[in-house]
Design an enzyme around this catalytic site. Structure first.
Site, PDB file in Angstrom:
ATOM      1  N   PRO A 132       0.814  -1.223   0.000  1.00 37.70           N
ATOM      2  CA  PRO A 132       0.000   0.000   0.000  1.00 37.70           C
ATOM      3  C   PRO A 132       0.847   1.272   0.000  1.00 37.70           C
ATOM      4  O   PRO A 132       0.492   2.259  -0.639  1.00 37.70           O
ATOM      5  CB  PRO A 132      -0.814  -0.121   1.297  1.00 37.70           C
ATOM      6  N   GLY A 135       5.404   1.415  -4.498  1.00 35.28           N
ATOM      7  CA  GLY A 135       5.377   0.680  -5.751  1.00 35.28           C
ATOM      8  C   GLY A 135       6.723   0.861  -6.432  1.00 35.28           C
ATOM      9  O   GLY A 135       7.496  -0.070  -6.592  1.00 35.28           O
ATOM     10  N   SER A 136       7.050   2.130  -6.751  1.00 38.90           N
ATOM     11  CA  SER A 136       8.343   2.414  -7.397  1.00 38.90           C
ATOM     12  C   SER A 136       9.510   2.086  -6.465  1.00 38.90           C
ATOM     13  O   SER A 136      10.520   1.548  -6.893  1.00 38.90           O
ATOM     14  CB  SER A 136       8.438   3.893  -7.771  1.00 38.90           C
ATOM     15  N   ILE A 353     -10.712  10.722 -33.657  1.00 36.59           N
ATOM     16  CA  ILE A 353     -11.230  10.445 -35.004  1.00 36.59           C
ATOM     17  C   ILE A 353     -12.693   9.977 -34.920  1.00 36.59           C
ATOM     18  O   ILE A 353     -13.498  10.269 -35.803  1.00 36.59           O
ATOM     19  CB  ILE A 353     -10.339   9.390 -35.713  1.00 36.59           C
ATOM     20  N   HIS A 354     -13.028   9.270 -33.830  1.00 33.09           N
ATOM     21  CA  HIS A 354     -14.399   8.771 -33.667  1.00 33.09           C
ATOM     22  C   HIS A 354     -15.393   9.872 -33.289  1.00 33.09           C
ATOM     23  O   HIS A 354     -16.600   9.599 -33.195  1.00 33.09           O
ATOM     24  CB  HIS A 354     -14.444   7.676 -32.593  1.00 33.09           C
ATOM     25  N   GLY A 355     -14.909  11.082 -33.052  1.00 35.65           N
ATOM     26  CA  GLY A 355     -15.822  12.156 -32.653  1.00 35.65           C
ATOM     27  C   GLY A 355     -16.611  11.743 -31.417  1.00 35.65           C
ATOM     28  O   GLY A 355     -16.087  11.060 -30.535  1.00 35.65           O
ATOM     29  N   GLU A 379       4.767  -2.267 -14.290  1.00 39.83           N
ATOM     30  CA  GLU A 379       6.198  -2.617 -14.486  1.00 39.83           C
ATOM     31  C   GLU A 379       7.089  -1.381 -14.452  1.00 39.83           C
ATOM     32  O   GLU A 379       8.128  -1.339 -15.102  1.00 39.83           O
ATOM     33  CB  GLU A 379       6.442  -3.377 -15.799  1.00 39.83           C
TER      34      GLU A 379
HETATM   35  C1  LIG Z   1      -3.748  -2.404 -12.587  1.00 36.52           C
HETATM   36  C2  LIG Z   1      -2.454  -2.568 -11.880  1.00 36.52           C
HETATM   37  C3  LIG Z   1      -1.872  -3.822 -11.780  1.00 36.52           C
HETATM   38  C4  LIG Z   1      -0.672  -3.988 -11.070  1.00 36.52           C
HETATM   39  N1  LIG Z   1      -0.132  -5.261 -10.911  1.00 36.52           N
HETATM   40  C5  LIG Z   1       0.936  -5.439 -10.094  1.00 36.52           C
HETATM   41  C6  LIG Z   1       1.429  -6.762  -9.801  1.00 36.52           C
HETATM   42  O1  LIG Z   1       0.945  -7.762 -10.355  1.00 36.52           O
HETATM   43  N2  LIG Z   1       2.424  -6.892  -8.899  1.00 36.52           N
HETATM   44  C7  LIG Z   1       2.997  -5.822  -8.281  1.00 36.52           C
HETATM   45  O2  LIG Z   1       3.910  -6.008  -7.484  1.00 36.52           O
HETATM   46  N3  LIG Z   1       2.579  -4.546  -8.558  1.00 36.52           N
HETATM   47  C8  LIG Z   1       1.561  -4.334  -9.445  1.00 36.52           C
HETATM   48  N4  LIG Z   1       1.102  -3.053  -9.710  1.00 36.52           N
HETATM   49  C9  LIG Z   1       1.710  -1.931  -9.017  1.00 36.52           C
HETATM   50  C10 LIG Z   1       2.570  -1.095  -9.935  1.00 36.52           C
HETATM   51  O3  LIG Z   1       3.768  -1.762 -10.224  1.00 36.52           O
HETATM   52  C11 LIG Z   1       2.802   0.248  -9.216  1.00 36.52           C
HETATM   53  O4  LIG Z   1       1.556   0.925  -9.172  1.00 36.52           O
HETATM   54  C12 LIG Z   1       3.834   1.088  -9.924  1.00 36.52           C
HETATM   55  O5  LIG Z   1       5.115   0.514  -9.770  1.00 36.52           O
HETATM   56  C13 LIG Z   1       3.872   2.531  -9.359  1.00 36.52           C
HETATM   57  O6  LIG Z   1       3.954   2.502  -7.967  1.00 36.52           O
HETATM   58  P1  LIG Z   1       2.951   3.397  -7.082  1.00 36.52           P
HETATM   59  O7  LIG Z   1       1.580   3.169  -7.595  1.00 36.52           O
HETATM   60  O8  LIG Z   1       3.205   3.077  -5.656  1.00 36.52           O
HETATM   61  O9  LIG Z   1       3.355   4.869  -7.369  1.00 36.52           O
HETATM   62  P2  LIG Z   1       4.531   5.709  -6.589  1.00 36.52           P
HETATM   63  O10 LIG Z   1       5.771   4.898  -6.536  1.00 36.52           O
HETATM   64  O11 LIG Z   1       3.967   6.196  -5.310  1.00 36.52           O
HETATM   65  O12 LIG Z   1       4.713   6.899  -7.599  1.00 36.52           O
HETATM   66  C14 LIG Z   1       3.797   8.014  -7.681  1.00 36.52           C
HETATM   67  C15 LIG Z   1       4.332   8.988  -8.735  1.00 36.52           C
HETATM   68  O13 LIG Z   1       5.621   9.473  -8.345  1.00 36.52           O
HETATM   69  C16 LIG Z   1       6.570   9.199  -9.362  1.00 36.52           C
HETATM   70  N5  LIG Z   1       7.860   8.883  -8.748  1.00 36.52           N
HETATM   71  C17 LIG Z   1       8.121   7.952  -7.804  1.00 36.52           C
HETATM   72  N6  LIG Z   1       9.418   7.957  -7.479  1.00 36.52           N
HETATM   73  C18 LIG Z   1      10.011   8.913  -8.255  1.00 36.52           C
HETATM   74  C19 LIG Z   1      11.346   9.399  -8.405  1.00 36.52           C
HETATM   75  N7  LIG Z   1      12.364   8.876  -7.694  1.00 36.52           N
HETATM   76  N8  LIG Z   1      11.585  10.404  -9.279  1.00 36.52           N
HETATM   77  C20 LIG Z   1      10.563  10.917 -10.024  1.00 36.52           C
HETATM   78  N9  LIG Z   1       9.279  10.506  -9.923  1.00 36.52           N
HETATM   79  C21 LIG Z   1       9.016   9.511  -9.064  1.00 36.52           C
HETATM   80  C22 LIG Z   1       6.007   8.018 -10.135  1.00 36.52           C
HETATM   81  O14 LIG Z   1       6.536   7.948 -11.442  1.00 36.52           O
HETATM   82  C23 LIG Z   1       4.522   8.327 -10.111  1.00 36.52           C
HETATM   83  O15 LIG Z   1       4.235   9.281 -11.112  1.00 36.52           O
HETATM   84  C24 LIG Z   1      -0.054  -2.870 -10.477  1.00 36.52           C
HETATM   85  C25 LIG Z   1      -0.637  -1.594 -10.619  1.00 36.52           C
HETATM   86  C26 LIG Z   1      -1.807  -1.432 -11.315  1.00 36.52           C
HETATM   87  C27 LIG Z   1      -2.421  -0.059 -11.413  1.00 36.52           C
END
Ligand SMILES: Cc1cc2nc3c(=O)[nH]c(=O)nc-3n(C[C@H](O)[C@H](O)[C@H](O)COP(=O)(O)OP(=O)(O)OC[C@H]3O[C@@H](n4cnc5c(N)ncnc54)[C@H](O)[C@@H]3O)c2cc1C
Length: 401
Positions: A132, A135-136, A353-355, A379
């Site tokens: 929660p 992600g990144s 294009i689909h308007g 990813e």
């Molecule tokens: C539909 C869906 C399916 C998914 N499936 C999986 C899965 O199967 N397994 C899994 O493990 N994860 C999964 N994910 C998670 C996905 O990998 C993460 O949502 C993604 O890596 C981004 O992490 P976050 O949402 O926590 O965003 P954050 O990391 O909180 O980032 C928020 C924003 O800040 C930016 N940001 C973050 N750090 C930096 C930095 N150092 N410099 C500049 N900008 C930055 C990001 O680019 C983004 O714009 C899924 C997500 C979705 C939406």
């Protein structure tokens, strides 16, 4: 529509596999995709068809019952499938990443146990890094596995598991400080645990709960879930590769092939958007002629087709690099970044294009418009791709002065 996104140098087997998959997509996926998507319904029959085609074992070595195909073949199949419905490519993608990680990093016993059943689609994989709060920033993972005799006890909450409900084997990345004292770099104190479970929702194994499906704006049909571990006991032989502390590298290896896969999805969705746009532009008339005869619309089609071609070429290049045994993080990052951005742009142009009709749920482009943004995130976001690309460029072009 076959003129765009051709791939030179494929062998007969690759061409045959691709033609079979394209046929399946045209007959079994495209006609039902939008209806199923609107109902957020799992495409059970399509998945059975994919199993019969052997797609769940496409890259699994033949000795384990798979087809032993290359990443390129896999990516080209994904491109075809995403052209039909992106969610279906999501169903095989996490499965493919887990199978790849087992093939590359698993112990012999783990390969023997899982790969033959994965090739048949009987065991279905999901992979879980995100939580929660992150992600990144994978290094901030707080889920933890603590050794207790012959077992590990796992605690923590995971987020965004694609196929979280339908899978039966989840590769979970968690911290494991056993053998890694306090202060060890985060990426050296993480472990991939292979968590077997029943499919479904609720408590799917003692200590493991899959609460339910996350309601998403697009990418429907495929289930995306949370995963809660509370005193979840995993036998020590379910540590991927048998040694703790390697999870970060194993997952990054998996994500690298996953990025080629997401790039391929972007290519497929963009191709479909182009097909829809070029077809509609020749049917809709304004000011006495088909809108395709207005130069502004022709320019749009030209830009869209150029983007489809460029993204396809970069995706193929990234896949071939990995297949040759070379490191491909730069190429995979570039392909993922470009293909997902171009996909969003091509879809938006087809929508324009689909308007007004593009805004109607009766038109397929409406679904694509809600699907494309997921590729910007999954990813690794665009910013994360650019960080990877930038770092690698500075390694390659180190200032010598
Ligand atoms: C539909 C869906 C399916 C998914 N499936 C999986 C899965 O199967 N397994 C899994 O493990 N994860 C999964 N994910 C998670 C996905 O990998 C993460 O949502 C993604 O890596 C981004 O992490 P976050 O949402 O926590 O965003 P954050 O990391 O909180 O980032 C928020 C924003 O800040 C930016 N940001 C973050 N750090 C930096 C930095 N150092 N410099 C500049 N900008 C930055 C990001 O680019 C983004 O714009 C899924 C997500 C979705 C939406």
């Amino acid at each position: 529509m076959t003129r765009l996104a051709q791939t030179a140098g494929l062998n007969d087997i690759q061409r045959e596999i691709l033609s079979t998959v394209r046929d399946f997509v045209d007959k079994e996926i495209i006609p039902v995709a939008t209806q199923l998507e609107h109902r957020d319904e799992y495409p059970t029959e399509i998945v059975e068809g994919l199993k019969e085609l052997g797609l769940f074992g496409l890259m699994i070595p033949e000795e384990y019952g798979g087809l032993g195909e290359s990443l390129l073949t896999y990516a080209l199949c994904v491109e075809e499938i995403a052209r039909g419905w992106m969610s279906v490519s999501g169903i095989i993608n996490t499965h493919f990443i887990v199978a790849y990680m087992l093939k590359q990093h698993g112990t012999q016993e783990q390969k023997d146990t899982f790969l033959p059943r994965m090739a048949l689609g009987e065991v279905r994989g999901a992979f879980s890094m995100s939580e929660p709060a992150l992600g990144s920033d994978v290094s901030a993972i707080s889920s933890k596995g603590v050794k207790d005799g012959d077992e590990y006890v796992l605690h923590g909450q995971k987020m965004w598991l694609t196929n979280g409900g339908t899978s039966t084997l989840v590769a979970v990345l968690a911290r494991s400080d056993e053998g890694h004292p306090e202060g060890t770099a985060p990426h050296k104190s993480m472990t991939t645990f292979l968590v077997e479970k029943e499919p479904g929702f609720g408590e799917v194994r003692p200590g493991l709960t899959i609460p339910g499906k996350i309601d998403k704006m697009g990418y429907k049909g495929v289930d995306t879930t949370e995963l809660i571990m509370d005193d979840l006991r995993i036998p020590a032989n379910r540590v991927l590769g048998g040694t703790t502390g390697r999870g970060f590298y194993q997952m990054m290896d998996g994500v690298e092939v996953g990025r080629v896969n997401v790039a391929a999805r972007g290519c497929g969705v963009a191709q479909r958007a182009f097909e829809l746009g070029v077809s509609y532009a020749q049917q809709r008339h304004t000011f006495g002629k088909p809108i395709a005869q207005h130069q502004a619309i022709q320019f749009k089609l030209a830009e869209m087709a150029t983007k489809v071609e460029a993204a396809h070429a970069m995706m193929v290049n990234a896949a071939r690099k990995k297949d040759s045994g070379e490191r491909n993080d730069l190429e995979a990052g570039m392909a993922k970044y470009l293909a997902s951005e171009y996909c969003k742009e091509v879809v938006e142009d087809a929508f324009r294009i689909h308007g007004g009709y593009g805004f109607s749920k009766e038109y397929e482009i409406e679904r694509l418009y809600r699907e494309a943004p997921m590729l910007l995130i999954g990813e690794g976001t665009a910013e994360i791709q650019k960080m990877i690309i930038g770092r690698r460029l500075l390694e390659e072009y180190r200032f010598q002065g």
